[in-house]
Design an enzyme around this catalytic site. Structure first.
Site, PDB file in Angstrom:
ATOM      1  N   LYS A 198      33.227  -4.415  27.271  1.00 23.80           N
ATOM      2  CA  LYS A 198      34.590  -4.744  27.909  1.00 23.80           C
ATOM      3  C   LYS A 198      35.208  -3.478  28.513  1.00 23.80           C
ATOM      4  O   LYS A 198      34.578  -2.301  28.350  1.00 23.80           O
ATOM      5  CB  LYS A 198      35.408  -5.641  26.892  1.00 23.80           C
TER       6      LYS A 198
HETATM    7  C1  LIG Z   1      33.304 -10.862  25.134  1.00 24.36           C
HETATM    8  C2  LIG Z   1      33.809 -12.267  25.202  1.00 24.36           C
HETATM    9  C3  LIG Z   1      34.264 -12.919  24.137  1.00 24.36           C
HETATM   10  C4  LIG Z   1      33.924 -12.610  22.690  1.00 24.36           C
HETATM   11  O1  LIG Z   1      34.414 -11.255  22.439  1.00 24.36           O
HETATM   12  P1  LIG Z   1      33.788 -10.373  21.031  1.00 24.36           P
HETATM   13  O2  LIG Z   1      34.480  -9.401  21.111  1.00 24.36           O
HETATM   14  O3  LIG Z   1      32.336 -10.129  21.619  1.00 24.36           O
HETATM   15  O4  LIG Z   1      33.757 -11.274  19.857  1.00 24.36           O
HETATM   16  C5  LIG Z   1      35.009 -14.069  24.517  1.00 24.36           C
HETATM   17  N1  LIG Z   1      35.227 -14.659  25.727  1.00 24.36           N
HETATM   18  C6  LIG Z   1      34.659 -13.934  26.592  1.00 24.36           C
HETATM   19  C7  LIG Z   1      34.960 -14.460  27.951  1.00 24.36           C
HETATM   20  C8  LIG Z   1      34.140 -12.617  26.507  1.00 24.36           C
HETATM   21  O5  LIG Z   1      33.559 -12.080  27.634  1.00 24.36           O
END
Ligand SMILES: *Cc1c(COP(=O)(O)O)cnc(C)c1O
Length: 390
Positions: free
Chosen positions: A185
């Site tokens: 992210k």
């Molecule tokens: C990455 C992501 C998640 C989940 O987040 P994690 O930290 O990997 O559990 C949920 N929704 C979206 C749109 C994402 O890109």
């Protein structure tokens, strides 16, 4: 040319500040956020950055979404409307609370939930709308949620500091905003999550759900169900340093995304996101007009060494085996059964044609990074031009 990636140090903003944070925590001897100071400070800083009253940390973005879904308190079999194009972390918490995911179709160019399709999916058992701001472009479901009188949860995992057209920050428009700090992210502490809300009741429910239903201010009583979704102090210290760098990360991504946007704007057959400065540019999505196909163009880009992929997902979420055929709990399909649902929900191909078309044939995603230089962007622009006109 090699491209900086969120999966390695050259494409991350991890540095002295994060090292100092980790050292500070280790030297303190307190690694748990229940008694430590870092995660509490992170929550304050996150709330302040967004101009909201409350932030609650969690161990992942999925956990943050689980806090939000638990807080809006669906009864088993109640429905939560969400997007077929997202990470499965959007859907898992709905099932985990024994609610039924209802997929509405998306806009054929943004991949974001189509408000009309969401409105058509509202029913007597709709408990919430869970909107996903895909790739960093806001999905505006405020009017639909208001009209239906249901809470709006915003999945901002890909949309840190994204803005609605009226300037509202993603995560502050709905009832609860959810963020991820996972490796891939905008900012990361390995795994981590945050929720934000102005509602003190929901904030308290989320805090309890992340901590085994244990009201730390009220003795060792467990009045509500909760998991242990706490963020550690080590992750919290890294997340604080990363959060401070977030505005810079966004500014850099927007500057280079604007350069690619300008370079491709006149290219026939490609459609680009609308508002460069409001977009968070987690990835740079390109939607192709037929007869161009995402797989053919992605193969040409891969051959040219460009970090791009067709479709983003292998299949839209409404076609995931856990929804179409596999057991959910034990050997059963509960809660995708009647009861607790009023009727057995149907999933699988055909349900969301626009989402299916995006993934199967029109959507291309180019990895994006705050460390891209103009040279990186120019090489991507040239390669896309060549791949599309080939
Ligand atoms: C990455 C992501 C998640 C989940 O987040 P994690 O930290 O990997 O559990 C949920 N929704 C979206 C749109 C994402 O890109």
């Amino acid at each position: 040319m090699s491209f900086p990636s969120m999966g390695s140090a050259d494409g991350r903003t991890l540095g002295e500040e994060e090292l100092a944070g980790v050292a500070r925590v280790l030297q303190s001897g307190m690694l748990s956020s229940v008694w430590g100071t870092e995660v509490k400070a992170l929550e304050r800083e996150m709330a302040d950055l967004h101009g909201v009253a409350h932030a609650v940390a969690a161990s992942s973005g999925t956990a943050a979404l689980h806090l939000a879904v638990a807080a809006v308190a669906p009864d088993p079999g109640d429905e939560i409307i969400t997007s077929p194009i997202s990470d499965f972390g959007t859907v898992a918490p709905i099932l985990a609370q024994n609610a039924v995911p209802v997929f509405a179709d998306v806009d054929p160019y943004t991949g974001n939930l189509d408000p009309a399709a969401v409105a058509a999916a509202i029913g007597p058992r709709t408990k919430a709308i869970l909107a996903v701001h895909l790739f960093g472009a806001t999905a505006d479901l405020r009017a639909v949620a208001d009209d239906a009188g249901v809470p709006l949860i915003e999945d901002c995992a890909q949309a840190w500091l994204a803005r609605y057209p009226d300037g509202t920050l993603a995560g502050t428009a709905g009832t609860i905003g959810c963020f991820s700090l996972q490796q891939w992210k905008h900012i990361t502490c390995g795994d981590g999550g945050l929720t934000i809300t102005d509602d003190p009741v929901l904030a308290r429910r989320m805090r309890l759900f992340a901590d085994k239903g244990w009201p730390r201010d009220g003795g060792r009583q467990h009045a509500s169900l909760g998991m242990n979704y706490r963020m550690t102090e080590l992750a919290g210290a890294v997340a604080r340093a990363q959060l401070a760098k977030l505005p810079g990360v966004l500014a850099d991504r927007r500057r280079t995304a604007a350069r690619l946007h300008a370079a491709l704007a006149d290219l026939p057959g490609v459609r680009l996101p609308a508002d460069v400065d409001a977009h968070a540019w987690w990835l740079f999505p390109i939607v192709l007009d037929p007869p161009l196909t995402n797989r053919a163009v992605a193969a040409r880009l891969a051959a040219a060494g460009i970090p791009a992929r067709a479709g983003y997902l292998e299949q839209p979420l409404h076609c995931a085996p856990v929804l179409t055929e596999a057991p959910v709990y034990g050997g059963t399909r509960y809660p995708l059964t009647a009861p607790p649902a009023d009727k057995v929900p149907t999933y699988g191909p055909g349900l969301c044609p626009a989402a299916e078309r995006l993934i199967d044939s029109t959507l291309l995603v180019v990895d994006w990074n705050e460390r891209y230089t103009d040279d990186h962007v120019d090489e991507i622009a040239q390669a896309v031009r060549a791949a599309v006109t080939a």
